[in-house]
Design an enzyme around this catalytic site. Structure first.
Site, PDB file in Angstrom:
ATOM      1  N   LEU A 101       7.487  -6.926 -12.332  1.00 30.87           N
ATOM      2  CA  LEU A 101       6.470  -7.805 -12.884  1.00 30.87           C
ATOM      3  C   LEU A 101       7.006  -8.271 -14.226  1.00 30.87           C
ATOM      4  O   LEU A 101       7.626  -7.494 -14.955  1.00 30.87           O
ATOM      5  CB  LEU A 101       5.137  -7.063 -13.082  1.00 30.87           C
ATOM      6  CG  LEU A 101       4.367  -6.663 -11.817  1.00 30.87           C
ATOM      7  CD1 LEU A 101       3.074  -5.949 -12.195  1.00 30.87           C
ATOM      8  CD2 LEU A 101       4.068  -7.872 -10.950  1.00 30.87           C
ATOM      9  N   ASP A 102       6.768  -9.516 -14.568  1.00 33.54           N
ATOM     10  CA  ASP A 102       7.272 -10.062 -15.827  1.00 33.54           C
ATOM     11  C   ASP A 102       6.743  -9.295 -17.028  1.00 33.54           C
ATOM     12  O   ASP A 102       5.722  -8.592 -16.952  1.00 33.54           O
ATOM     13  CB  ASP A 102       6.889 -11.537 -15.972  1.00 33.54           C
ATOM     14  CG  ASP A 102       7.658 -12.432 -15.023  1.00 33.54           C
ATOM     15  OD1 ASP A 102       8.665 -11.967 -14.453  1.00 33.54           O
ATOM     16  OD2 ASP A 102       7.249 -13.594 -14.841  1.00 33.54           O
ATOM     17  N   TYR A 103       7.411  -9.465 -18.135  1.00 29.94           N
ATOM     18  CA  TYR A 103       7.071  -8.802 -19.404  1.00 29.94           C
ATOM     19  C   TYR A 103       5.599  -8.976 -19.756  1.00 29.94           C
ATOM     20  O   TYR A 103       4.946  -8.046 -20.224  1.00 29.94           O
ATOM     21  CB  TYR A 103       7.955  -9.397 -20.504  1.00 29.94           C
ATOM     22  CG  TYR A 103       7.877  -8.728 -21.856  1.00 29.94           C
ATOM     23  CD1 TYR A 103       8.268  -7.403 -22.033  1.00 29.94           C
ATOM     24  CD2 TYR A 103       7.453  -9.451 -22.969  1.00 29.94           C
ATOM     25  CE1 TYR A 103       8.227  -6.814 -23.284  1.00 29.94           C
ATOM     26  CE2 TYR A 103       7.410  -8.867 -24.223  1.00 29.94           C
ATOM     27  CZ  TYR A 103       7.798  -7.545 -24.374  1.00 29.94           C
ATOM     28  OH  TYR A 103       7.745  -6.958 -25.622  1.00 29.94           O
ATOM     29  N   THR A 105       3.152  -9.911 -17.554  1.00 30.81           N
ATOM     30  CA  THR A 105       2.297  -9.820 -16.373  1.00 30.81           C
ATOM     31  C   THR A 105       1.736  -8.407 -16.251  1.00 30.81           C
ATOM     32  O   THR A 105       2.432  -7.428 -16.522  1.00 30.81           O
ATOM     33  CB  THR A 105       3.084 -10.176 -15.100  1.00 30.81           C
ATOM     34  OG1 THR A 105       3.579 -11.511 -15.221  1.00 30.81           O
ATOM     35  CG2 THR A 105       2.215 -10.078 -13.865  1.00 30.81           C
TER      36      THR A 105
END
Length: 244
Positions: A101-103, A105
């Site tokens: 998951l993105d930083y 998210t």
């Protein structure tokens, strides 16, 4: 007997695909001998070393975390930023995130030491529904919704699979749209890239569920052991959605 790459993945060291790369690079030894061919089946009790260190079999564990913002989905960071592994420092096994998951998210993130399980969940040929809560800058148009549901061509030329989109709020005063988006894939930054096709920027992104798994009852940053039936459900869904 299991193949060498499967044994390495089962140790929790890495995924099977990465284990295959390590073997081909000559970084794996079996009973003191370098092995560079895939498919070797070591004898029971054989000493297996990766980069000179013996691997050890660990009990398989499966956790679900409610990932916070500003935390990286990686094992370590050269800039000393917090990682999801840092949040699980009290777990004795060497767990790693299943996918990323993105930083910025939040939401459902599975952590495990089972490389085979992780591969089933994230490999492109397996399809498990993932539901996201999304907020973007701008008002999403009906035609854009249809295109997102039918699939859009990303910046690398790959077209996404059909998706489902349900608008939950159009805030004309603040020029933003909130919606639920269900996708079957897990490409790198996929949702952000899907919205970038139309010039939108994602302001909030939260993964609400991965198959039947949610973070209900978990505060941000908290995690829990998954129940055996939940692990079985994910494996079943992955194999039911497998591309032949």
């Amino acid at each position: 007997m299991d193949r060498l790459q499967k044994i390495i993945a089962a140790s929790g060291l890495t995924s099977r695909r990465k284990a295959e790369e390590l073997i081909l690079q000559g970084r794996v030894k079996v009973d003191g001998q370098v092995v560079t061919e895939l498919g070797v089946k070591p004898r029971k009790g054989a000493l297996i070393e990766v980069d000179g260190k013996a691997i050890a079999r660990e009990d398989k564990v499966y956790y679900v975390m409610n990932k916070p913002k500003k935390v990286l989905c990686t094992l370590n960071d050269e800039h000393a930023r917090r990682t999801v592994v840092d949040l699980m420092s009290d777990v004795p096994q060497r767990v790693f995130p299943v996918g990323r998951l993105d930083y910025d998210t939040t939401g459902v993130l599975i952590m495990t030491n089972d490389g085979e399980f992780a591969n089933e969940i994230i490999h492109p040929r397996y399809h498990i529904a993932k539901v996201y809560e999304v907020t973007i800058n701008g008002i999403l148009k009906t035609e854009e919704i249809k295109q997102l549901e039918q699939g859009v061509v990303l910046d690398d030329g790959i077209k996404t699979l059909p998706a489902k989109l349900w608008v939950t709020n159009k805030d004309f005063a603040h020029e933003q749209t909130s919606f639920e988006l269900t996708i079957q894939e897990g490409r790198n930054r996929q949702i952000k890239r899907m919205l970038e096709v139309f010039g939108y920027e994602v302001r909030r992104l939260h993964r609400r569920s991965l198959g039947p798994i949610t973070v209900r009852g978990l505060n941000v940053g908290e995690y829990r052991l998954m129940k055996p039936f939940e692990v079985k459900q994910l494996r079943r869904l992955a194999n039911e959605g497998r591309l032949k």
